[in-house]
Scaffold this active site. Sequence first.
Site, PDB file in Angstrom:
ATOM      1  N   LYS A 131       0.857  -1.184   0.000  1.00 15.42           N
ATOM      2  CA  LYS A 131       0.000   0.000   0.000  1.00 15.42           C
ATOM      3  C   LYS A 131       0.886   1.225   0.000  1.00 15.42           C
ATOM      4  O   LYS A 131       2.017   1.176   0.492  1.00 15.42           O
ATOM      5  CB  LYS A 131      -0.866   0.018   1.262  1.00 15.42           C
ATOM      6  CG  LYS A 131      -2.091   0.875   1.130  1.00 15.42           C
ATOM      7  CD  LYS A 131      -3.114   0.159   0.277  1.00 15.42           C
ATOM      8  CE  LYS A 131      -4.467   0.766   0.393  1.00 15.42           C
ATOM      9  NZ  LYS A 131      -5.493  -0.227   0.002  1.00 15.42           N
TER      10      LYS A 131
HETATM   11  N1  GLU Z   1      -7.209  -0.108  -3.400  1.00 11.91           N
HETATM   12  C1  GLU Z   1      -7.958  -1.293  -3.639  1.00 11.91           C
HETATM   13  C2  GLU Z   1      -7.987  -2.168  -2.413  1.00 11.91           C
HETATM   14  O1  GLU Z   1      -7.794  -1.714  -1.310  1.00 11.91           O
HETATM   15  C3  GLU Z   1      -7.512  -2.018  -4.901  1.00 11.91           C
HETATM   16  C4  GLU Z   1      -6.112  -2.525  -4.890  1.00 11.91           C
HETATM   17  C5  GLU Z   1      -5.647  -3.061  -6.247  1.00 11.91           C
HETATM   18  O2  GLU Z   1      -6.446  -3.183  -7.148  1.00 11.91           O
HETATM   19  O3  GLU Z   1      -4.461  -3.348  -6.342  1.00 11.91           O
HETATM   20  O4  GLU Z   1      -8.267  -3.328  -2.491  1.00 11.91           O
END
Ligand code: GLU
Length: 421
Positions: free
Chosen positions: A110
């Site tokens: 993240k």
């Molecule tokens: N931000 C989204 C999540 O928390 C998508 C992450 C992604 O597609 O890599 O799952």
Amino acid sequence: MEAGEGKVNLARMAVSQVEKASGHLPGIDAGIFEKIKYTRREIIVHFPAKKDNGSVSMFTGYRVQHNDTRGPFKGGMRYHPDVDLDEMRALAMWMTWKAAVVNIPFGGAKGGVECDPRQMSQHEIESMTRRFTWEISPFIGPEMDIPAPDVATNPQVMAWMMDTFSIRKGYSVPGVVTGKPLELGGSRGRFEATGRGVFVVAAKAAKHGRFSLAGSRVVIQGAGNVGSAAAREFARAGCRVVGISDINGGLYNPKGLDVEKALDCKKRSRCFVKEEVDAEEITNAELLELECDILVPAAMENQITAANAPKLRCRMVVEGANGPTTPEADSILSDRGISLVPDILANAGGVVVSYFEWVQNLQELFWTEGEITERLIRILSKAFYEVKAIAEKERVDMRTAALVLGIGRVAEAVRLRGIFP
Ligand code: GLU
């Protein structure tokens, strides 16, 4: 609810979840659980970007890479004033478990920038995005770490990231990010994927809870990437979306809101206008306590806490956001007989279609929206039943069951690869 009341430290919460899950996974060495409590890499960058008036602002950006045992790191990038290292650590860890719950070959990461995008022009957001991408580009790539949209980031931000990374490489690299515009190799159905997935698992859970989805009352906190798509899906299925909110507050109509009108109004005016939508204005705290069948927190962490969990009047919580419910609130809800479908299952639709986008980019072959939706439903349904089976076998709630499934898969992968050297 007072600001901060009942809030928990997310990184500590994420680590204690590993400890709890390990109790249900005998036969795996304790050292393996110890390893996966740590992130693999934490990249922090301090960088300048020019404002429209020519002055220079300094920003702090993060990319936390938790685990890549099962495949490249994967996870969103968020732009928000609360972005910090502890939040990124927890969210990265949850991405690892999420990818494992739906059994796609990714690890978890993240990232984001501590900033207030609402105070920035598009041009300022672009400059910040490009410089941030440049700073972290040695650590991302289609085989290493693949960012995606998250809070306050969108396909345009992904396009700038892809462009900046590609310029650095000297050739186009569409697979470096997912959630791109279609024109740049994005996937059909990616924008709607998280909200659609929330609806798919809510429908499964309702069927299990023996109540009919049609006509049921749904409340959605958040009208961003997740909340807006979820609202559309529930409305399309004949549910009554009685409440919806954004950061400024919400709208309520017990007969059901006109979802399209509300979202259109928000798009035009950047906020909800009660007169345009035929609704009552309510605060975010009031919205969470509305009487309804399904409550979908689809905004930020720490929303359902020990302070408001006793006052919730829903039958079921389906977590569109990551980490919206604290552990104390979890047990209050479970004592009150309110079921909960946890984030790492409920909002996994986004990363599943991100996986499809990445596969399509690597193959340079694109699928139809029908193929995407069908595969998405298949993967989420399988994950739902696997989690349900663990919950029944181990006599635990759905969150613990999902963690046992996800953490168990990662721990087994670590065991098989072994500890180097
Ligand atoms: N931000 C989204 C999540 O928390 C998508 C992450 C992604 O597609 O890599 O799952």
